[in-house]
Design a protein around this motif. Sequence first.
Motif, PDB file in Angstrom:
ATOM      1  N   ILE A   1       0.908  -1.300  -0.071  1.00  0.00           N
ATOM      2  CA  ILE A   1       0.011  -0.077   0.004  1.00  0.00           C
ATOM      3  C   ILE A   1       0.941   1.114  -0.111  1.00  0.00           C
ATOM      4  O   ILE A   1       0.342   2.147  -0.577  1.00  0.00           O
ATOM      5  CB  ILE A   1      -0.808   0.053   1.087  1.00  0.00           C
ATOM      6  CG1 ILE A   1      -1.866  -1.151   1.148  1.00  0.00           C
ATOM      7  CG2 ILE A   1      -1.740   1.299   1.389  1.00  0.00           C
ATOM      8  CD1 ILE A   1      -2.909  -1.434   2.201  1.00  0.00           C
ATOM      9  N   SER A   2       1.776   1.117   0.733  1.00  0.00           N
ATOM     10  CA  SER A   2       2.718   2.454   0.755  1.00  0.00           C
ATOM     11  C   SER A   2       3.390   2.712  -0.669  1.00  0.00           C
ATOM     12  O   SER A   2       3.728   3.860  -0.767  1.00  0.00           O
ATOM     13  CB  SER A   2       3.923   2.183   1.959  1.00  0.00           C
ATOM     14  OG  SER A   2       3.505   2.009   2.968  1.00  0.00           O
ATOM     15  N   GLU A   3       3.812   1.487  -1.247  1.00  0.00           N
ATOM     16  CA  GLU A   3       4.561   1.759  -2.602  1.00  0.00           C
ATOM     17  C   GLU A   3       3.255   2.483  -3.608  1.00  0.00           C
ATOM     18  O   GLU A   3       3.570   3.368  -4.319  1.00  0.00           O
ATOM     19  CB  GLU A   3       4.956   0.479  -3.305  1.00  0.00           C
ATOM     20  CG  GLU A   3       6.084  -0.055  -2.609  1.00  0.00           C
ATOM     21  CD  GLU A   3       6.481  -1.391  -3.071  1.00  0.00           C
ATOM     22  OE1 GLU A   3       7.658  -1.444  -3.884  1.00  0.00           O
ATOM     23  OE2 GLU A   3       5.599  -2.251  -2.969  1.00  0.00           O
ATOM     24  N   VAL A   4       2.355   1.940  -3.337  1.00  0.00           N
ATOM     25  CA  VAL A   4       0.979   2.474  -4.551  1.00  0.00           C
ATOM     26  C   VAL A   4       0.936   3.902  -4.036  1.00  0.00           C
ATOM     27  O   VAL A   4       0.537   4.533  -4.813  1.00  0.00           O
ATOM     28  CB  VAL A   4      -0.311   1.425  -4.128  1.00  0.00           C
ATOM     29  CG1 VAL A   4      -1.312   2.322  -4.906  1.00  0.00           C
ATOM     30  CG2 VAL A   4      -0.021   0.323  -4.642  1.00  0.00           C
ATOM     31  N   ASP A   5       0.932   4.072  -2.696  1.00  0.00           N
ATOM     32  CA  ASP A   5       0.651   5.566  -2.259  1.00  0.00           C
ATOM     33  C   ASP A   5       1.778   6.500  -3.072  1.00  0.00           C
ATOM     34  O   ASP A   5       1.527   7.525  -3.382  1.00  0.00           O
ATOM     35  CB  ASP A   5       0.940   5.734  -0.700  1.00  0.00           C
ATOM     36  CG  ASP A   5       0.638   6.985  -0.361  1.00  0.00           C
ATOM     37  OD1 ASP A   5      -0.462   7.849  -0.661  1.00  0.00           O
ATOM     38  OD2 ASP A   5       1.644   7.744   0.561  1.00  0.00           O
ATOM     39  N   VAL A   6       3.130   6.123  -3.155  1.00  0.00           N
ATOM     40  CA  VAL A   6       4.201   6.934  -3.633  1.00  0.00           C
ATOM     41  C   VAL A   6       3.679   6.999  -5.044  1.00  0.00           C
ATOM     42  O   VAL A   6       3.724   8.122  -5.584  1.00  0.00           O
ATOM     43  CB  VAL A   6       5.386   6.240  -3.277  1.00  0.00           C
ATOM     44  CG1 VAL A   6       6.513   6.823  -4.167  1.00  0.00           C
ATOM     45  CG2 VAL A   6       6.091   6.242  -2.107  1.00  0.00           C
TER      46      VAL A   6
ATOM     47  N   ASP B   1       7.773   7.967   2.939  1.00  0.00           N
ATOM     48  CA  ASP B   1       7.845   7.571   1.391  1.00  0.00           C
ATOM     49  C   ASP B   1       8.942   6.906   1.308  1.00  0.00           C
ATOM     50  O   ASP B   1       8.996   6.016   0.360  1.00  0.00           O
ATOM     51  CB  ASP B   1       7.269   8.662   0.584  1.00  0.00           C
ATOM     52  CG  ASP B   1       6.038   9.081   0.714  1.00  0.00           C
ATOM     53  OD1 ASP B   1       5.329   8.473   1.259  1.00  0.00           O
ATOM     54  OD2 ASP B   1       5.567  10.223   0.058  1.00  0.00           O
ATOM     55  N   SER B   2      10.175   7.418   1.628  1.00  0.00           N
ATOM     56  CA  SER B   2      11.394   6.712   1.310  1.00  0.00           C
ATOM     57  C   SER B   2      11.664   5.208   1.719  1.00  0.00           C
ATOM     58  O   SER B   2      12.114   4.523   1.185  1.00  0.00           O
ATOM     59  CB  SER B   2      12.714   7.751   1.906  1.00  0.00           C
ATOM     60  OG  SER B   2      12.729   7.602   3.192  1.00  0.00           O
ATOM     61  N   SER B   3      10.965   4.992   2.886  1.00  0.00           N
ATOM     62  CA  SER B   3      11.011   3.579   3.444  1.00  0.00           C
ATOM     63  C   SER B   3      10.106   2.827   2.599  1.00  0.00           C
ATOM     64  O   SER B   3      10.473   1.557   2.640  1.00  0.00           O
ATOM     65  CB  SER B   3      10.863   3.537   5.032  1.00  0.00           C
ATOM     66  OG  SER B   3       9.448   4.052   5.324  1.00  0.00           O
ATOM     67  N   ALA B   4       9.197   3.433   2.010  1.00  0.00           N
ATOM     68  CA  ALA B   4       8.057   2.523   1.204  1.00  0.00           C
ATOM     69  C   ALA B   4       8.817   2.128   0.035  1.00  0.00           C
ATOM     70  O   ALA B   4       8.664   0.636  -0.383  1.00  0.00           O
ATOM     71  CB  ALA B   4       6.840   3.467   0.771  1.00  0.00           C
TER      72      ALA B   4
ATOM     73  N   ALA C   1      11.778  -0.615   1.687  1.00  0.00           N
ATOM     74  CA  ALA C   1      11.529  -1.688   2.772  1.00  0.00           C
ATOM     75  C   ALA C   1      11.266  -2.932   1.933  1.00  0.00           C
ATOM     76  O   ALA C   1      11.877  -4.229   2.680  1.00  0.00           O
ATOM     77  CB  ALA C   1      10.219  -1.334   3.253  1.00  0.00           C
ATOM     78  N   LYS C   2      10.676  -3.199   0.817  1.00  0.00           N
ATOM     79  CA  LYS C   2      10.465  -4.467   0.212  1.00  0.00           C
ATOM     80  C   LYS C   2      11.840  -5.008  -0.043  1.00  0.00           C
ATOM     81  O   LYS C   2      11.918  -6.175   0.083  1.00  0.00           O
ATOM     82  CB  LYS C   2       9.657  -4.659  -0.784  1.00  0.00           C
ATOM     83  CG  LYS C   2       9.364  -5.668  -1.330  1.00  0.00           C
ATOM     84  CD  LYS C   2       7.935  -5.957  -2.041  1.00  0.00           C
ATOM     85  CE  LYS C   2       8.010  -5.200  -3.300  1.00  0.00           C
ATOM     86  NZ  LYS C   2       6.969  -5.565  -4.238  1.00  0.00           N
ATOM     87  N   ASP C   3      12.656  -4.291  -0.671  1.00  0.00           N
ATOM     88  CA  ASP C   3      14.034  -4.738  -0.966  1.00  0.00           C
ATOM     89  C   ASP C   3      14.623  -5.206  -0.102  1.00  0.00           C
ATOM     90  O   ASP C   3      15.378  -6.174   0.034  1.00  0.00           O
ATOM     91  CB  ASP C   3      14.813  -3.625  -1.797  1.00  0.00           C
ATOM     92  CG  ASP C   3      14.057  -3.313  -3.429  1.00  0.00           C
ATOM     93  OD1 ASP C   3      13.577  -4.165  -3.607  1.00  0.00           O
ATOM     94  OD2 ASP C   3      14.546  -1.888  -3.438  1.00  0.00           O
TER      95      ASP C   3
ATOM     96  N   PRO D   1      10.573  -1.491  13.392  1.00  0.00           N
ATOM     97  CA  PRO D   1      10.772  -0.104  13.530  1.00  0.00           C
ATOM     98  C   PRO D   1       9.979   0.813  12.306  1.00  0.00           C
ATOM     99  O   PRO D   1       9.974   2.044  12.254  1.00  0.00           O
ATOM    100  CB  PRO D   1      12.270   0.031  13.365  1.00  0.00           C
ATOM    101  CG  PRO D   1      12.746  -1.434  13.480  1.00  0.00           C
ATOM    102  CD  PRO D   1      11.553  -2.154  13.241  1.00  0.00           C
ATOM    103  N   MET D   2       9.640   0.112  11.098  1.00  0.00           N
ATOM    104  CA  MET D   2       8.967   0.710  10.017  1.00  0.00           C
ATOM    105  C   MET D   2       7.650   1.182  10.158  1.00  0.00           C
ATOM    106  O   MET D   2       7.068   1.896   9.367  1.00  0.00           O
ATOM    107  CB  MET D   2       8.990  -0.202   8.634  1.00  0.00           C
ATOM    108  CG  MET D   2      10.569  -0.500   8.427  1.00  0.00           C
ATOM    109  SD  MET D   2      10.402  -1.618   6.875  1.00  0.00           S
ATOM    110  CE  MET D   2      11.809  -2.514   7.001  1.00  0.00           C
TER     111      MET D   2
END
Length: 165
Positions: A45-50, A86-89, A92-94, A156-157
């Motif tokens: 969801i966070s990637e989609v938001d970006v 947004d930077s962690s989005a 994070a998956k990587d 922590p994320m």
Amino acid sequence: LFPVFLQGSSAVAMALNPREIDAARVGPNGQLLLGEANKNPCYNISEVDVVLSNILSNRAREHKHVSEEMKRTMQYCKRFKPLKNDSSAITAKDQLLRRVECRDTEGNARRLKRCRDFEATQLLNLMPATQEEATQLIPTLQDNPFIASLVAEIQPMRDFDRAIR
């Protein structure tokens, strides 16, 4: 079953064998049983938001129309995105998918992914607080030897101040 992946096509849904689609099971080839969705990348969801934020800002700059569906989707993403920024989005998956060095039964060093793409996406969307919660929500992680470190890494994320109503 998976309306996002099937894109609303009832003909495709009828043609699929239900035993070929089960996100809680792994097939003989080691892939999750996601049917045709195995060929597509997963986005949390966070990637989609970006991505949507970039599209919306480009459309606003170019004075282009933004559909109501896109606006509602953006509101949903803003409300439910589990990552703090947004930077962690983007990373994070990587981080969850990075390869780690392990020893096989003969003692040889091998580099393995700690989880599959779909599992990493689900971990980031659901943000389980414990190993037990993670395996209940994502059954394919049950026998994953890295589950403790994966769950510890996402803590922590977390965005604890999402004001979900």
